[in-house]
Design a protein around this motif. Sequence first.
Motif, short mmCIF file in Angstrom:
data_model
loop_
_atom_site.label_atom_id
_atom_site.label_comp_id
_atom_site.label_asym_id
_atom_site.label_seq_id
_atom_site.Cartn_x
_atom_site.Cartn_y
_atom_site.Cartn_z
N ARG A 102 -34.19 -4.65 -53.12
CA ARG A 102 -33.69 -5.52 -52.06
C ARG A 102 -32.27 -5.12 -51.72
NH1 ARG A 102 -35.75 -10.75 -52.11
NH2 ARG A 102 -34.86 -12.17 -50.57
N ILE A 103 -32.08 -4.61 -50.53
CA ILE A 103 -30.75 -4.14 -50.13
C ILE A 103 -30.18 -5.08 -49.07
CG2 ILE A 103 -29.44 -2.27 -49.08
CD1 ILE A 103 -31.90 -0.48 -50.13
N VAL A 104 -29.07 -5.67 -49.36
CA VAL A 104 -28.45 -6.63 -48.46
C VAL A 104 -27.28 -5.98 -47.73
CG1 VAL A 104 -27.27 -8.84 -48.31
CG2 VAL A 104 -29.11 -8.53 -49.95
N ARG A 105 -27.25 -6.19 -46.42
CA ARG A 105 -26.13 -5.67 -45.64
C ARG A 105 -25.51 -6.78 -44.80
NH1 ARG A 105 -26.65 -0.75 -46.97
NH2 ARG A 105 -28.15 0.77 -46.21
N HIS A 106 -24.36 -6.48 -44.23
CA HIS A 106 -23.77 -7.42 -43.28
C HIS A 106 -24.73 -7.58 -42.10
CE1 HIS A 106 -19.23 -7.42 -44.42
NE2 HIS A 106 -19.95 -8.16 -45.21
N GLU A 111 -24.34 -8.02 -39.02
CA GLU A 111 -24.02 -7.20 -37.83
C GLU A 111 -24.47 -5.76 -38.01
OE1 GLU A 111 -19.92 -7.54 -36.64
OE2 GLU A 111 -19.96 -9.71 -36.96
N VAL A 112 -24.31 -5.26 -39.21
CA VAL A 112 -24.72 -3.89 -39.51
C VAL A 112 -26.23 -3.76 -39.37
CG1 VAL A 112 -24.81 -2.10 -41.27
CG2 VAL A 112 -22.75 -3.49 -41.03
N ARG A 113 -26.94 -4.70 -39.99
CA ARG A 113 -28.40 -4.68 -39.93
C ARG A 113 -28.91 -4.76 -38.49
NH1 ARG A 113 -30.98 -4.71 -44.91
NH2 ARG A 113 -30.71 -2.47 -44.99
N GLU A 129 -28.43 -1.55 -36.87
CA GLU A 129 -29.41 -0.58 -37.37
C GLU A 129 -30.74 -0.77 -36.65
OE1 GLU A 129 -28.05 -0.02 -42.08
OE2 GLU A 129 -29.92 -1.03 -41.55
N LEU A 160 -36.73 -1.94 -43.94
CA LEU A 160 -36.59 -3.40 -43.99
C LEU A 160 -37.98 -4.03 -43.96
CD1 LEU A 160 -33.87 -4.89 -43.95
CD2 LEU A 160 -34.29 -5.44 -41.57
N TYR A 173 -33.95 -11.62 -37.77
CA TYR A 173 -32.94 -11.19 -36.80
C TYR A 173 -33.38 -11.39 -35.35
CZ TYR A 173 -30.01 -9.21 -40.43
OH TYR A 173 -29.19 -9.07 -41.51
#
Lengths: 240, 240
Positions: free
Chosen positions: B3-7, B9-11, B14, B42, B50
């Motif tokens: 499980r990779i969590v990003r900001h 806004e970044v996601r 992407e 994802l 999102y």
Amino acid sequence: MPRIVRHPEVRRAELLAAAGRLFSARGYEAASVDDIIGEVGLSKGAFYYYFPSKDALLEALARQAAERARAELEAILAAPAMSAVEQLNAFLRRGRGTDRAAEAIATFASIFSPENIVLYHRMHRTVMTVMAPALARIIEKGRREGSMASNDPLISAELVLLLGAVTHGAVADLLAAEGADALSQAIAAFERRLAEQGLAVDRILGLPDGTARFVEPGFVAAMAAARPNRNPLGATVAAG
Amino acid sequence: MPRIVRHPEVRRAELLAAAGRLFSARGYEAASVDDIIGEVGLSKGAFYYYFPSKDALLEALARQAAERARAELEAILAAPAMSAVEQLNAFLRRGRGTDRAAEAIATFASIFSPENIVLYHRMHRTVMTVMAPALARIIEKGRREGSMASNDPLISAELVLLLGAVTHGAVADLLAAEGADALSQAIAAFERRLAEQGLAVDRILGLPDGTARFVEPGFVAAMAAARPNRNPLGATVAAG
DNA sequence: TGCTACAGACCGCCAGTCGGTATAACTGAC
DNA sequence: GTCAGTTATACCGACTGGCGGTCTGTAGCA
């Protein structure tokens, strides 16, 4: 299920008619093949016996529309008594008499709705390939008669046709207008727009300003009056 | 799966980037949500966290494009040293320098392909609503300077923009052309077309013939030279 | 008896849903 | 300052219904 056999041409026509209705009413994507065969009373297998794909059905529908448009044009082109300018105006106003306003607004309402881009685009493209050469012939005639100027009649024809197809936004506004004020404003905006488009055609073809007209006077008001009943919550057609 | 969590806004960025690539390459319908999340790495659930729908993603992409177009325009509009005519030409040629020909043909190839009508239409509509008022300001300026004529700058602006968006057919021909002969013919046809479109703009705005130009000289040839590699069977882009 | 026009179960895929969960961010006790 | 407890956020992935399209037949006309 009872097996009902018909002449292939009849069946094909039935499918095209049902598809035309459903695509217009719900949009190309929203109307499923099952909906169409349900309306005709046919099986899936039979459908794919007639059309290799749903897309092919759309294509056939577009071809049909183009063929009808061509037939309408023949009448105009075949009249030698008309000058090129008269033919141009007859061409631009085809199906746009006040008597056909109700029909026109119904067509516009379905074909310009957001969920029907695909249907619109197909129709437009196919009809365009038939219309452009016909209009080019009119322009060439105008050139010979000395009333029109064009370096390339076919390209000019395409540009003129394009100008005739920009009514989207104004039609949407007309359909969405709520209340007498907004409606009369939308009508005025629509007519200003059509006048400008006519002017653009005049300029492109080297005609005196005010020569080309896309619709006969009162057409927009007649269309507005004949708007299909909209749902009471408002916003039949989404903005944009 | 890790499980990779990003900001957020970044996601979001992407997802937009991946969608832009895939929609362009395969078309809006052919590129599935699974493809997009596969590229980003994802899950389905995260995607719908999102964006409420695939369509909303397309809308967001269109908004992004419109925002970028607006930024490009600001530069032109902010230059008071330029005359309205100069601004018009700068406007018409934005992103059409020979140095950007490769980029342009790649964009055209994807966006004008038959399976991408939906993508094209969304982009066009959204960008149009941003561009039309900006161009209208240029036309108003031209009117004040006495170089341009227009009854209604906004409508004129829309007509001019429309003329800039008719390149479809010619681009398809350019991409489909096989062999040196066909290619040079397609280039010539394209340039004739652009010249006619420029003329139409001149006429609509009351400018002397030959004032407005959509691209700088040599642009079409540069585009042709930079065509993306087509599959060896020919017919990358279906006819029509 | 053979071919044409049909039937309908079936398949894989797709957009979208849902219940659940790891992780970061914050809280307060010490 | 740090560490258990709590919460909200960002994420997971199995699942669903409906879609376009396929396939194996078969009824009915010639």
